[in-house]
Design a protein around this motif. Sequence first.
Motif, PDB file in Angstrom:
ATOM      1  N   VAL A  99      -7.683  -8.134 -12.123  1.00 34.35           N
ATOM      2  CA  VAL A  99      -6.282  -7.704 -12.069  1.00 34.35           C
ATOM      3  C   VAL A  99      -5.355  -8.833 -11.631  1.00 34.35           C
ATOM      4  CG1 VAL A  99      -6.915  -5.301 -11.622  1.00 34.35           C
ATOM      5  CG2 VAL A  99      -6.482  -6.843  -9.695  1.00 34.35           C
ATOM      6  N   GLY A 100      -5.918  -9.895 -11.115  1.00 33.98           N
ATOM      7  CA  GLY A 100      -5.098 -11.017 -10.683  1.00 33.98           C
ATOM      8  C   GLY A 100      -4.800 -10.976  -9.192  1.00 33.98           C
ATOM      9  N   GLU A 101      -4.565 -12.137  -8.634  1.00 39.92           N
ATOM     10  CA  GLU A 101      -4.367 -12.229  -7.183  1.00 39.92           C
ATOM     11  C   GLU A 101      -3.112 -11.501  -6.722  1.00 39.92           C
ATOM     12  OE1 GLU A 101      -4.059 -15.645  -3.683  1.00 39.92           O
ATOM     13  OE2 GLU A 101      -4.773 -16.173  -5.691  1.00 39.92           O
ATOM     14  N   THR A 102      -2.018 -11.582  -7.526  1.00 43.50           N
ATOM     15  CA  THR A 102      -0.770 -10.925  -7.116  1.00 43.50           C
ATOM     16  C   THR A 102      -0.947  -9.418  -7.049  1.00 43.50           C
ATOM     17  OG1 THR A 102       0.546 -12.700  -8.120  1.00 43.50           O
ATOM     18  CG2 THR A 102       1.655 -10.592  -7.684  1.00 43.50           C
ATOM     19  N   THR A 103      -1.542  -8.847  -8.098  1.00 52.07           N
ATOM     20  CA  THR A 103      -1.766  -7.394  -8.109  1.00 52.07           C
ATOM     21  C   THR A 103      -2.715  -6.979  -7.000  1.00 52.07           C
ATOM     22  OG1 THR A 103      -1.353  -7.259 -10.485  1.00 52.07           O
ATOM     23  CG2 THR A 103      -2.612  -5.461  -9.495  1.00 52.07           C
ATOM     24  N   TYR A 104      -3.769  -7.767  -6.777  1.00 53.87           N
ATOM     25  CA  TYR A 104      -4.735  -7.402  -5.747  1.00 53.87           C
ATOM     26  C   TYR A 104      -4.095  -7.488  -4.359  1.00 53.87           C
ATOM     27  CZ  TYR A 104      -9.413  -6.641  -3.898  1.00 53.87           C
ATOM     28  OH  TYR A 104     -10.513  -6.103  -3.278  1.00 53.87           O
ATOM     29  N   SER A 105      -3.169  -8.405  -4.179  1.00 52.56           N
ATOM     30  CA  SER A 105      -2.444  -8.489  -2.904  1.00 52.56           C
ATOM     31  C   SER A 105      -1.579  -7.248  -2.695  1.00 52.56           C
ATOM     32  CB  SER A 105      -1.584  -9.753  -2.877  1.00 52.56           C
ATOM     33  OG  SER A 105      -2.385 -10.912  -2.933  1.00 52.56           O
ATOM     34  N   THR A 106      -1.000  -6.771  -3.796  1.00 53.69           N
ATOM     35  CA  THR A 106      -0.242  -5.515  -3.712  1.00 53.69           C
ATOM     36  C   THR A 106      -1.140  -4.379  -3.267  1.00 53.69           C
ATOM     37  OG1 THR A 106       1.290  -6.203  -5.451  1.00 53.69           O
ATOM     38  CG2 THR A 106       1.103  -3.838  -5.037  1.00 53.69           C
ATOM     39  N   PHE A 107      -2.340  -4.307  -3.863  1.00 54.73           N
ATOM     40  CA  PHE A 107      -3.286  -3.245  -3.510  1.00 54.73           C
ATOM     41  C   PHE A 107      -3.629  -3.283  -2.027  1.00 54.73           C
ATOM     42  CE2 PHE A 107      -7.773  -1.947  -2.992  1.00 54.73           C
ATOM     43  CZ  PHE A 107      -7.638  -0.600  -3.318  1.00 54.73           C
ATOM     44  N   LYS A 108      -3.709  -4.485  -1.460  1.00 52.18           N
ATOM     45  CA  LYS A 108      -4.061  -4.608  -0.049  1.00 52.18           C
ATOM     46  C   LYS A 108      -3.019  -3.953   0.866  1.00 52.18           C
ATOM     47  CE  LYS A 108      -7.864  -7.247   0.048  1.00 52.18           C
ATOM     48  NZ  LYS A 108      -9.073  -6.947   0.837  1.00 52.18           N
ATOM     49  N   LEU A 109      -1.805  -3.716   0.354  1.00 50.88           N
ATOM     50  CA  LEU A 109      -0.741  -3.087   1.152  1.00 50.88           C
ATOM     51  C   LEU A 109      -0.659  -1.579   0.939  1.00 50.88           C
ATOM     52  CD1 LEU A 109       2.081  -5.726   0.641  1.00 50.88           C
ATOM     53  CD2 LEU A 109       0.815  -5.277   2.754  1.00 50.88           C
ATOM     54  N   LEU A 110      -1.617  -1.021   0.213  1.00 51.13           N
ATOM     55  CA  LEU A 110      -1.567   0.409  -0.098  1.00 51.13           C
ATOM     56  C   LEU A 110      -2.397   1.221   0.889  1.00 51.13           C
ATOM     57  CD1 LEU A 110      -1.611   0.479  -3.991  1.00 51.13           C
ATOM     58  CD2 LEU A 110       0.273   0.106  -2.394  1.00 51.13           C
ATOM     59  N   ASP A 111      -2.112   2.533   0.910  1.00 46.08           N
ATOM     60  CA  ASP A 111      -2.733   3.451   1.859  1.00 46.08           C
ATOM     61  C   ASP A 111      -3.207   4.704   1.133  1.00 46.08           C
ATOM     62  OD1 ASP A 111      -2.009   2.349   4.672  1.00 46.08           O
ATOM     63  OD2 ASP A 111      -0.099   2.294   3.577  1.00 46.08           O
ATOM     64  N   ILE A 112      -4.008   5.475   1.838  1.00 48.46           N
ATOM     65  CA  ILE A 112      -4.334   6.819   1.370  1.00 48.46           C
ATOM     66  C   ILE A 112      -3.027   7.610   1.243  1.00 48.46           C
ATOM     67  CG2 ILE A 112      -5.423   9.001   2.030  1.00 48.46           C
ATOM     68  CD1 ILE A 112      -7.672   7.368   3.284  1.00 48.46           C
ATOM     69  N   GLY A 113      -2.864   8.268   0.130  1.00 44.70           N
ATOM     70  CA  GLY A 113      -1.647   9.028  -0.136  1.00 44.70           C
ATOM     71  C   GLY A 113      -0.741   8.372  -1.149  1.00 44.70           C
ATOM     72  N   ASP A 114      -0.850   7.048  -1.329  1.00 50.47           N
ATOM     73  CA  ASP A 114      -0.023   6.371  -2.331  1.00 50.47           C
ATOM     74  C   ASP A 114      -0.426   6.811  -3.738  1.00 50.47           C
ATOM     75  OD1 ASP A 114       1.190   5.048  -0.269  1.00 50.47           O
ATOM     76  OD2 ASP A 114       0.099   3.164  -0.546  1.00 50.47           O
ATOM     77  N   ILE A 115       0.547   6.844  -4.633  1.00 41.15           N
ATOM     78  CA  ILE A 115       0.299   7.236  -6.020  1.00 41.15           C
ATOM     79  C   ILE A 115       0.294   5.977  -6.875  1.00 41.15           C
ATOM     80  CG2 ILE A 115       1.161   8.585  -7.979  1.00 41.15           C
ATOM     81  CD1 ILE A 115       2.418  10.490  -5.920  1.00 41.15           C
TER      82      ILE A 115
END
Length: 507
Positions: A99-115
């Motif tokens: 998915v790429g480093e930028t997208t994966y960095s975004t994922f690292k900021l996500l939580d349970i409950g995010d859509i």
Amino acid sequence: MPKENQHQEQPQQLSLNDQMQRRHEERRHLAESGVNPYPCAFDVTACSTDIITSFQDEQREQVSIAGRIMTIRKMGKASFFHIQDSKGRIQVYMKKDDVGETTYSTFKLLDIGDIVGVKGFTFRTKTGEISVHAETFELLSKSLRPIPVAKEKDIDGQKVIYDAFSDKELRYRQRYVDLIVNPEVRETFIKRSAIVTFMRQFFTGKGWLEVETPILQPIYGGAAARPFTTHHNALDMQLYLRIANELYLKRLIVGGFDGVFEFAKDFRNEGIDRFHNPEFTQVELYVAYKDYNWMMELVEELLYRTALSVNGTHTTSFLGNDISLEPPFRRLTIVDAIKEYCNVDVSDKSENELRSAAKDLGLELDPKIGSGKIIDEIFGEFVEPKLIQPTFITDYPTEMSPLAKEHRSKPGFVERFELIAGGKELCNSFSELNDPVIQRERLESQAKLRLRGDEEAMVVDEDFLRALEYGMPPCAGLGIGIDRVVMLITGQESIRDVIFFPHLKPE
């Protein structure tokens, strides 16, 4: 437990406010890094359950799915998480290299409950779980408030659940959270929709017309209940939220329709308990040239076929009882029912004698009510709760039913039935009174009861009487409490469990 099925628990040392503050900070960081936390749309091509049921190991199907993150395990260069959509859950596997480093960095900021939205291909993990291998990933909605995720632990081979969202009042107040974390709640409301849909098709299949009648009424009627009142400013007049739609539907029979029905929201200013909500749903049906005997057979067919359609069986479990909706249902007059369960004959007693009988049974009565209400109170207190299997209670005293036709062979009684099942009324039906002279006399008698202080007695509706004076054919009428039928067929113990947003006291 396989690693990909584990989830990252919310930090227990953080208070709710701390967790919300952290999520707000994540939202701000996402926006500053050029990620829109709330984009407009996402192209969805598949749902979780369809992917799982149609999966074939030898094929890699390209899919685009979206849903709410319910479990999450973040690792260095690859992560697993489960998303929940409207049908169920499915696991997603994501690699930074894909998915790429930028997208994966975004994922690292996500939580349970995010859509989130995911595009990729289906595969089976080494542990055998059907999953989606993410090729692209997008945040669709950042959740600023943590959802109450239940935690499971295996103790001596038994699965123990902690921190479940189980408080009844909180679940009713926050139904949106209830639907997220308790999937079985969704199933109840899916069945509710299926019940209404089947009934609608049943009626239209008979050739009857679905109609709409006023909710705001200048004169309320059609039932014994207290209304909610409101005020129309432009006309400077008091209006009432309808307690029933009976009188308007019978006007349409006068107008020439052979059969009309309406799924209606009705409103009664009464108490709240397991079987009563001030705002409720019922369907009323009126068919010309029929009587209450014909209507009993129709109700048997309707409920039997509805249960089969929704549950695949005519039996249901309700309040610890197995109840069969297979016809024929037992039929018992209200007089015989009271005799059977109370050993009291109410057929020829005066009001004073009825009061004395009620007192002997230990029943306290409002001094303002008349004979009909006394009989109704005796039946409701001592008979109705004991009628578990479907039972038609028939042939009520005239005073109890001012809109029903006089019984053709029992003076002093009317052609009416109520269907009782699971200890509660499900529906009410009459051979409808169509003599305008007798109808006026009945409504005027109700007006006298109102003067005595009976706030639930009916009022005189001059326009309805005028309609009857033009002539209404013989007619059978029926009202079915949709909420109670749903309770019975889905096995729910409270009306609040079958209404998305039941009325509650203010927080």
